[in-house]
Scaffold this active site. Structure first.
Site, short mmCIF file in Angstrom:
data_model
loop_
_atom_site.label_atom_id
_atom_site.label_comp_id
_atom_site.label_asym_id
_atom_site.label_seq_id
_atom_site.Cartn_x
_atom_site.Cartn_y
_atom_site.Cartn_z
N ASP A 1 -4.69 3.75 -2.29
CA ASP A 1 -5.85 4.06 -1.44
C ASP A 1 -6.35 5.47 -1.68
OD1 ASP A 1 -6.22 1.69 0.27
OD2 ASP A 1 -4.16 2.12 0.92
N ASP B 1 -7.09 -6.43 3.39
CA ASP B 1 -6.46 -5.12 3.54
C ASP B 1 -6.60 -4.62 4.98
OD1 ASP B 1 -5.47 -2.57 3.14
OD2 ASP B 1 -7.10 -1.91 1.83
N MET C 1 -9.03 8.27 -0.61
CA MET C 1 -9.95 8.63 0.48
C MET C 1 -10.44 10.05 0.29
SD MET C 1 -7.69 7.23 3.63
CE MET C 1 -6.94 5.59 3.62
N MET D 1 -12.00 -5.99 4.26
CA MET D 1 -11.30 -5.03 5.12
C MET D 1 -11.09 -5.66 6.49
SD MET D 1 -10.61 -2.48 3.23
CE MET D 1 -9.80 -1.57 4.56
N HIS E 1 -8.07 1.22 -4.69
CA HIS E 1 -9.11 0.99 -3.67
C HIS E 1 -9.78 2.32 -3.35
CE1 HIS E 1 -9.76 -0.10 0.90
NE2 HIS E 1 -10.89 0.02 0.25
N SER F 1 0.83 -1.20 0.00
CA SER F 1 0.00 0.00 0.00
C SER F 1 0.86 1.25 0.00
CB SER F 1 -0.93 0.01 1.22
OG SER F 1 -1.59 1.25 1.26
N MET G 1 -12.12 4.61 -1.38
CA MET G 1 -12.89 4.83 -0.15
C MET G 1 -13.55 6.19 -0.29
SD MET G 1 -9.97 3.28 2.31
CE MET G 1 -8.79 3.38 0.96
N HIS H 1 -0.97 -1.11 -4.45
CA HIS H 1 -2.27 -0.81 -3.83
C HIS H 1 -2.36 0.69 -3.59
CE1 HIS H 1 -5.94 -1.90 -1.66
NE2 HIS H 1 -5.60 -0.99 -0.77
C1 DX5 Z 1 -6.81 1.46 5.07
C2 DX5 Z 1 -6.27 1.25 3.68
C3 DX5 Z 1 -5.16 0.28 3.66
C4 DX5 Z 1 -3.94 0.72 4.44
C5 DX5 Z 1 -3.35 -0.53 5.02
O1 DX5 Z 1 -7.98 2.17 5.00
O2 DX5 Z 1 -7.29 0.74 2.83
O3 DX5 Z 1 -4.80 -0.09 2.35
O4 DX5 Z 1 -2.97 1.39 3.68
O5 DX5 Z 1 -2.32 -0.19 5.87
P1 DX5 Z 1 -1.72 -1.19 6.91
O6 DX5 Z 1 -1.17 -2.35 6.15
O7 DX5 Z 1 -0.67 -0.38 7.60
O8 DX5 Z 1 -2.83 -1.62 7.86
ZN ZN Z 2 -6.68 -0.17 0.88
#
Ligand code: DX5
Ligand code: ZN
Length: 217
Positions: A35, A175, A37, A137, A66, A8, A68, A33
Site C-alpha cells: 500500500d 481490500d 500512500m 475498496m 496499490h 497487506s 493511493m 499487497h
Molecule cells: C487501506 C489499504 C489496505 C489495508 C487493509 O487503505 O489499502 O490494503 O492495509 O487493511 P485491513 O485488512 O486491516 O483492513
Molecule cells: Zn490496499
C-alpha cells in the site's frame, strides 16, 4: 480458479520487515499487497521506493502494488523498477485513466483500477476490457484495521456481472476489513483475490490465518 490471498504488508512489523516477508514467502499466500500512500490522495503516508525495493529483494511472490497517490502516471516506471508486478491506480486519481492503464501495461506490468466505496462499478464499463484487475475498496483507503463496508459485496456482484457480460479477463480483488466472515461473503459474491492486513498480522498464527482464508469457499 482458486481464491488468491494477498496479505497487506502495511500491517507488518516495520522493524522486522524481512522476518514478516519470509513469513509470507513460506505461507499459503499468493501475493504481497503493498500500500503506497502519499498524504494527498489519502490522509496518511505509508512508504515509498526504498522500502518497496527492499521487500522485492526478499519476496518470492507476486508484488501487488496499490497506489493511493495523486498523479500516479509520473511514477509508473519507478514502480516497475522497484519490483511491482501488478500496479493498481485509483479511478478517482486518474483523469486520463485509459492512458494510465496503457502506460502500466507498456511498462510490463498488469494494470488494476481501484474504486473508492462511493465510486460506482458502472464507471468501469468503457475500460473493463483493458483491465487485468479491479480492486473494490471495502473501506475508505488510508488505514488498516477499519470496519468493513457491507455494500462492497454488492459491488463485487456488479463487477462479476460486468466482467461476464463483456468477456473481460479482469480479476476481482477486495481490500479492507477482510476476515473470515466478510471474506466468505466476498468469495461467494465472486471475489478472486482477498487482501488482508490486520486480520492476518494481529492473529496469533498468521500462517494459519492465511491458510484459513485461502480455504474459504
Ligand atoms: C487501506 C489499504 C489496505 C489495508 C487493509 O487503505 O489499502 O490494503 O492495509 O487493511 P485491513 O485488512 O486491516 O483492513
Ligand atoms: Zn490496499
Amino acid at each position: 480458479m482458486a481464491l488468491l490471498i494477498s496479505p497487506s504488508v502495511l500491517s507488518c512489523d516495520f522493524a522486522n520487515i524481512q522476518r514478516d516477508v519470509e513469513m509470507i514467502n513460506s505461507s499459503a499466500a499468493d501475493w504481497f499487497h503493498i500500500d503506497v500512500m502519499d498524504g494527498v490522495f489519502v490522509p496518511n503516508i505509508s512508504f515509498g521506493f526504498p522500502v518497496i525495493s527492499a521487500i522485492t529483494k526478499h519476496a518470492t511472490k507476486t508484488m501487488d502494488v496499490h497506489l493511493m497517490i495523486a498523479n500516479p502516471d509520473q511514477y509508473i516506471e519507478d514502480f516497475k523498477k522497484a519490483g511491482a508486478d501488478i500496479l493498481t491506480v485509483h479511478y478517482e486519481a486518474c483523469p486520463h485513466l485509459h492512458r494510465t492503464i496503457q502506460a502500466i501495461q507498456a511498462a510490463g506490468m498488469k494494470a488494476g483500477v481501484a474504486l473508492n466505496p462511493h465510486t460506482p462499478v458502472s464507471l468501469l464499463e468503457d475500460v473493463i476490457q483493458d483491465l487485468d484487475l479491479v480492486l473494490i475498496m471495502s473501506v475508505n483507503p488510508g488505514f488498516g484495521g477499519q470496519k468493513f463496508i457491507q455494500n462492497a459485496v454488492n459491488k463485487v456482484l456488479q463487477t462479476k456481472n460486468l466482467i461476464q457480460r463483456t468477456g473481460s479477463k479482469a480479476l476481482i480483488e477486495v481490500d479492507g476489513g477482510v476476515n473470515m466472515e466478510t471474506g466468505l461473503q466476498l468469495v461467494q459474491a465472486g471475489a478472486d483475490v482477498l487482501v488482508a492486513g490486520s486480520f492476518v498480522f494481529n492473529s496469533k498464527n498468521p500462517q494459519q490465518t492465511i491458510k484459513e482464508l485461502k480455504n474459504l469457499k
